[in-house]
Design a protein around this motif. Sequence first.
Motif, PDB file in Angstrom:
ATOM      1  N   LEU A  34      62.022  30.591  51.102  1.00  0.00           N
ATOM      2  CA  LEU A  34      61.911  30.779  49.653  1.00  0.00           C
ATOM      3  C   LEU A  34      61.041  29.702  49.009  1.00  0.00           C
ATOM      4  N   GLU A  35      61.251  28.463  49.434  1.00  0.00           N
ATOM      5  CA  GLU A  35      60.492  27.368  48.820  1.00  0.00           C
ATOM      6  C   GLU A  35      58.984  27.580  49.021  1.00  0.00           C
ATOM      7  N   GLN A  36      58.637  28.025  50.230  1.00  0.00           N
ATOM      8  CA  GLN A  36      57.215  28.235  50.518  1.00  0.00           C
ATOM      9  C   GLN A  36      56.656  29.393  49.694  1.00  0.00           C
ATOM     10  N   CYS A  37      57.459  30.443  49.544  1.00  0.00           N
ATOM     11  CA  CYS A  37      56.998  31.578  48.723  1.00  0.00           C
ATOM     12  C   CYS A  37      56.819  31.141  47.267  1.00  0.00           C
ATOM     13  N   GLN A  38      57.778  30.375  46.786  1.00  0.00           N
ATOM     14  CA  GLN A  38      57.683  29.906  45.401  1.00  0.00           C
ATOM     15  C   GLN A  38      56.430  29.056  45.207  1.00  0.00           C
ATOM     16  N   TRP A  39      56.168  28.218  46.184  1.00  0.00           N
ATOM     17  CA  TRP A  39      55.009  27.325  46.116  1.00  0.00           C
ATOM     18  C   TRP A  39      53.729  28.156  45.967  1.00  0.00           C
ATOM     19  N   ILE A  40      53.638  29.205  46.775  1.00  0.00           N
ATOM     20  CA  ILE A  40      52.428  30.035  46.717  1.00  0.00           C
ATOM     21  C   ILE A  40      52.355  30.788  45.400  1.00  0.00           C
ATOM     22  N   ARG A  41      53.497  31.340  44.972  1.00  0.00           N
ATOM     23  CA  ARG A  41      53.496  32.082  43.704  1.00  0.00           C
ATOM     24  C   ARG A  41      53.015  31.184  42.575  1.00  0.00           C
ATOM     25  N   GLN A  42      53.514  29.962  42.617  1.00  0.00           N
ATOM     26  CA  GLN A  42      53.138  29.038  41.546  1.00  0.00           C
ATOM     27  C   GLN A  42      51.629  28.789  41.572  1.00  0.00           C
ATOM     28  N   LYS A  43      51.055  28.697  42.799  1.00  0.00           N
ATOM     29  CA  LYS A  43      49.624  28.394  42.912  1.00  0.00           C
ATOM     30  C   LYS A  43      48.736  29.546  42.446  1.00  0.00           C
ATOM     31  N   PHE A  44      49.233  30.770  42.514  1.00  0.00           N
ATOM     32  CA  PHE A  44      48.365  31.892  42.163  1.00  0.00           C
ATOM     33  C   PHE A  44      48.757  32.596  40.869  1.00  0.00           C
ATOM     34  N   GLU A  45      50.011  32.409  40.429  1.00  0.00           N
ATOM     35  CA  GLU A  45      50.451  33.169  39.260  1.00  0.00           C
ATOM     36  C   GLU A  45      50.326  32.390  37.954  1.00  0.00           C
ATOM     37  N   THR A  46      50.436  31.079  38.047  1.00  0.00           N
ATOM     38  CA  THR A  46      50.436  30.281  36.825  1.00  0.00           C
ATOM     39  C   THR A  46      49.169  30.575  36.014  1.00  0.00           C
ATOM     40  N   PRO A  47      49.324  31.003  34.756  1.00  0.00           N
ATOM     41  CA  PRO A  47      48.136  31.362  33.980  1.00  0.00           C
ATOM     42  C   PRO A  47      47.170  30.179  33.861  1.00  0.00           C
ATOM     43  N   GLY A  48      45.904  30.469  34.071  1.00  0.00           N
ATOM     44  CA  GLY A  48      44.862  29.454  33.874  1.00  0.00           C
ATOM     45  C   GLY A  48      44.813  28.402  34.949  1.00  0.00           C
ATOM     46  N   ILE A  49      45.479  28.642  36.086  1.00  0.00           N
ATOM     47  CA  ILE A  49      45.537  27.568  37.099  1.00  0.00           C
ATOM     48  C   ILE A  49      44.198  27.392  37.826  1.00  0.00           C
ATOM     49  N   MET A  50      43.391  28.471  37.826  1.00  0.00           N
ATOM     50  CA  MET A  50      42.130  28.386  38.568  1.00  0.00           C
ATOM     51  C   MET A  50      41.021  27.851  37.670  1.00  0.00           C
ATOM     52  N   GLN A  51      41.024  26.564  37.436  1.00  0.00           N
ATOM     53  CA  GLN A  51      40.036  25.958  36.542  1.00  0.00           C
ATOM     54  C   GLN A  51      39.142  25.001  37.321  1.00  0.00           C
ATOM     55  N   PHE A  52      37.881  24.975  36.984  1.00  0.00           N
ATOM     56  CA  PHE A  52      36.977  24.027  37.619  1.00  0.00           C
ATOM     57  C   PHE A  52      36.240  23.246  36.551  1.00  0.00           C
ATOM     58  N   THR A  53      36.048  21.974  36.797  1.00  0.00           N
ATOM     59  CA  THR A  53      35.261  21.178  35.852  1.00  0.00           C
ATOM     60  C   THR A  53      33.788  21.516  36.091  1.00  0.00           C
ATOM     61  N   ASN A  54      32.959  21.168  35.133  1.00  0.00           N
ATOM     62  CA  ASN A  54      31.526  21.409  35.296  1.00  0.00           C
ATOM     63  C   ASN A  54      30.984  20.647  36.495  1.00  0.00           C
ATOM     64  N   GLU A  55      31.538  19.451  36.686  1.00  0.00           N
ATOM     65  CA  GLU A  55      31.104  18.635  37.821  1.00  0.00           C
ATOM     66  C   GLU A  55      31.377  19.381  39.132  1.00  0.00           C
ATOM     67  N   GLU A  56      32.584  19.934  39.217  1.00  0.00           N
ATOM     68  CA  GLU A  56      32.943  20.666  40.435  1.00  0.00           C
ATOM     69  C   GLU A  56      32.037  21.885  40.634  1.00  0.00           C
ATOM     70  N   LYS A  57      31.727  22.537  39.547  1.00  0.00           N
ATOM     71  CA  LYS A  57      30.856  23.717  39.650  1.00  0.00           C
ATOM     72  C   LYS A  57      29.470  23.317  40.133  1.00  0.00           C
ATOM     73  N   ARG A  58      29.003  22.183  39.634  1.00  0.00           N
ATOM     74  CA  ARG A  58      27.663  21.737  40.053  1.00  0.00           C
ATOM     75  C   ARG A  58      27.662  21.362  41.543  1.00  0.00           C
ATOM     76  N   THR A  59      28.731  20.703  41.982  1.00  0.00           N
ATOM     77  CA  THR A  59      28.832  20.352  43.412  1.00  0.00           C
ATOM     78  C   THR A  59      28.832  21.618  44.251  1.00  0.00           C
ATOM     79  N   LEU A  60      29.585  22.578  43.790  1.00  0.00           N
ATOM     80  CA  LEU A  60      29.660  23.842  44.513  1.00  0.00           C
ATOM     81  C   LEU A  60      28.281  24.503  44.615  1.00  0.00           C
ATOM     82  N   LEU A  61      27.556  24.476  43.503  1.00  0.00           N
ATOM     83  CA  LEU A  61      26.217  25.064  43.505  1.00  0.00           C
ATOM     84  C   LEU A  61      25.309  24.315  44.489  1.00  0.00           C
ATOM     85  N   ALA A  62      25.409  22.976  44.456  1.00  0.00           N
ATOM     86  CA  ALA A  62      24.546  22.182  45.342  1.00  0.00           C
ATOM     87  C   ALA A  62      24.851  22.484  46.800  1.00  0.00           C
ATOM     88  N   ARG A  63      26.122  22.682  47.107  1.00  0.00           N
ATOM     89  CA  ARG A  63      26.491  22.980  48.493  1.00  0.00           C
ATOM     90  C   ARG A  63      26.002  24.365  48.901  1.00  0.00           C
TER      91      ARG A  63
END
Length: 1038
Positions: free
Chosen positions: A243-272
């Motif tokens: 259960l703990e592991q399932c909750q952990w995953i749910r929290q990582k994907f369900e929490t609204p707005g959790i998938m955020q990237f800073t501009n810096e991170e986006k630029r690094t991603l583009l460079a890669r």
Amino acid sequence: MFHLRTCAAKLRPLTASQTVRTFSQNRPAAARTFGQVRGYTAPVAAEPFLSGTSSNYVEEMYYAWLENPKSVHKSWDIFFRNTNAGAPPGTAYQSPLPLSPGSLSTVARVQPLVEAQPNVDKLVEDHLAVQSLIRAYQIRGHHVAQLDPLGILDADLDSSVPADIISSTDKLDLAVFKERLRMLTVGGFYGLDESDLDKVFHLPTTTFIGGQESALPLREIIRRLEMAYCQHIGVEFMFINDLEQCQWIRQKFETPGIMQFTNEEKRTLLARLVRSTRFEDFLQRKWSSEKRFGLEGCEVLIPALKTIIDKSSENGVDYVIMGMPHRGRLNVLANVIRKELEQIFCQFDSKLEAADEGSGDVKYHLGMYHRRINRVTDRNITLSLVANPSHLEAADPVVMGKTKAEQFYCGDTEGKKVMSILLHGDAAFAGQGIVYETFHLSDLPSYTTHGTVHVVVNNQIGFTTDPRMARSSPYPTDVARVVNAPIFHVNADDPEAVMYVCKVAAEWRSTFHKDVVVDLVCYRRNGHNEMDEPMFTQPLMYKQIRKQKPVLQKYAELLVSQGVVNQPEYEEEISKYDKICEEAFTRSKDEKILHIKHWLDSPWPGFFTLDGQPRSMTCPPTGLTEDILTHIGNVASSVPVENFTIHGGLSRILKTRGELVKNRTVDWALAEYMAFGSLLKEGIHIRLSGQDVERGTFSHRHHVLHDQNVDKKTCIPMNHLWPNQAPYTVCNSSLSEYGVLGFELGFAMASPNALVLWEAQFGDFHNTAQCIIDQFICPGQAKWVRQNGIVLLLPHGMEGMGPEHSSARPERFLQMCNDDPDVLPNLEEANFDINQLYDCNWIVVNCSTPGNFFHVLRRQILLPFRKPLIIFTPKSLLRHPEARTSFDEMLSGTHFQRVIPEDGLAAQNPANVRRLLFCTGKVYYDLTRERKARGMAEQVAITRIEQLSPFPFDLLLQEVRKYPNAELAWCQEEHKNQGYYDYVKPRLRTTISRAKPVWYAGRDPAAAPATGNKKTHLTELQRLLDTAFDLDAFKNFS
Ligand SMILES: Cc1ncc(C[n+]2csc(CCOP(=O)(O)OP(=O)(O)O)c2C)c(N)n1
Ligand SMILES: [Mg+2]
């Protein structure tokens, strides 16, 4: 009226006490939610006392009641309770109490209706329906996620659509959301109807879609579930039993707005992405007709791996060991491990000569080891990519074994510092059984590496084969479900989604220390290699691929539109990297020779001289002092002093061992004990692994003592031999050969200062590990200039046990030895025996005495270099009264005997000897028994070849010269087309310059290794003994 009824409908599923708690904490959010449902159109004109103008007032009253039910008049309290409990329109209201103190009957009349509420069932049903709906998304949302950048197969071969969460297979059409919503409700699966969409439902604790809110309207619940589970990420995890592991995953994907990237991170991603894409472009421009198995279509792999490494480094990992197939390998070497580009480019130059010994390998198989600073975390990180053969997935257990060893040597008992990443192709991941075997090692105490991150380059094709013809499971990753590993499918054309799942995967590993899979659903822009025409076999897919915009271009456009970068900056990034490639290309032309050593995946610092040579070309004697032998013998026959109940049968075995020690002799088990125990004293770690090795298949070893009364109470006396000794690991493995042998090979790669042994249950079972033997052990040094001292213990011997348990197939090992049968080496050369060992690809022995077995094990470590050692080990000899060795033959100054010459009567008068029989292993005892029975001790000499390969030309020449009048015969118990004959005969002939024939005494050729009939077995044995001792047997052939 209208509006109030909306309130009532919205309130219905909640109890007052619940709403007070939640809504009072989040008043603004509650107000916002309230506002969203104003347009609700349910018929609500049933409350006679309400009008449209009173709705604001009612709303105020409602909020006040939510805060504190006692703050409003009792009649309002009852009204809200009743409506909240689902009272039908018109029944929720009850008249206030009369002002005069009421009679009992009046009091009774104003009791809330809640208890008698007729719609409670509906309320419960709706709530359950919503909960089921949430669960359905969690379980099956990935089936409808938009995973396929091409929009064709969607990575999921299960074409049935979950009736409860989907209505259309057109997953790229965003209008599908509306349609799905309609199907869900109108006549939908859970009995909810459209009118329920704006009702607010309390969220169960098994979801995080509410964020700060604990209740949401159904419409919003569905929207958020769609966001979490049906976009570019498909999360498969609900099969996990924790259960703990399932909750952990749910929290990582369900929490609204959790998938955020800073501009810096986006630029690094583009460079890669720029590096990844332009690297392949560069190779294509320069060497358009060379195979390189490019990454085009999955360029996101590079930033994905870098994200996993960054995140793991942030969590304390400082050594990452990787294994991967051909696809994108050069790109990973260049842009993840940071191999110098010129070293990669010069591999394309067909004119360069190889500088090192060995035959080398193609560029997309080579390994690498590199230590550097991780720029993101500013921490040291060592990266190693294990060299691999063409055989897909074969390197998986090898990587795991190496990882385990590195963890072991640095005391990383929880896998916090060293981790492995395994890359897979979709077809191979699903098709190769070794993947399953490796997964099954992942959680075993002596094999776990505390979690591997698996990354699948799922280009939805394997060479020319469509996934629909290549697997029976919906996803290529289903094999991982067996170990409860979460699986994150992700559309590889959404780089941010990929980065997010990679972060979560790395966090998962560092939190739970369990395996996790990232499935990069992508495509392959070219054919299998750059020369292949994919349209022959996948015309429609490739028509779509031709239209597909490269991911770099898509992402760059996105970031430009978001203002994260501007066009010139993006172009500058590209030309910067192109320039790096061009400069490296120019430098690569200065390279004059290829150094395979530069591609070593496991350097052994300090073991060799600086230029990679052995520190000496000698081997010290392998004997021990009497004290050491006696001490080890005593411990080997001891039991724990206190509180330990040993099995009666075992105590008898140990007592017999004690007797042997007293008599200064060893049997097989004791000889092995002596070898192990003494090496442990010298700081050499020993690891013995294989099926049932702790006791030993033949119940002769007993390295782990089990208390007969207490579960898991065990004692390993070998670990209590000496103060400060090296640790001894003996571990029963899973019932796997391929996986476990690969694992041990990997373990042995990490350090030369360990004796790593794998024992087959019976020798023939090694054939299910053939790939590890053929692809790694036999040619490993030649291909990858990497030595390995692994020892294979292969029980072998024709003992009438039938075809399956008799032969360890010596002929196969011997056939693969690299010594020339037709060329006599220079026998006068100093240290001939050691030089021979240095030049060989592996050592093959069949010891006839425990003492020689002891010596060869010790020699394995005392040699100044490492070679694989194949030992055919006995079965019946384990208990044969003659198969004993005196301490005298194991004392200081003694050593391994490559050949054991005749030392009986025949040797005393060699000129009279009529026949010199050569043999190896157990048949020696049959031969001596027969010779004795026939009284032929003076006429027939018997010489044992203990080290078959490299062939002891020098010692055998001495033997032949000693018996000038003897005819020569090779005797073996194996069939003629098997065993050693084909290997030994030409070499013996070379030894004697072909001066005499070498006759054969043994079984006839056969298809099976042995008969299943005991009587036939004995008849065959007698026949071969007859031939061996019939001095006229070969007369007619001369
Ligand atoms: C054990 C094994 N069998 C067959 C092959 C031949 N082969 C090389 S690549 C390939 C297809 C691999 O497909 P996949 O695993 O999806 O990787 P991709 O090439 O698509 O990246 C095959 C069958 C091989 N290398 N190894
Ligand atoms: Mg593939």
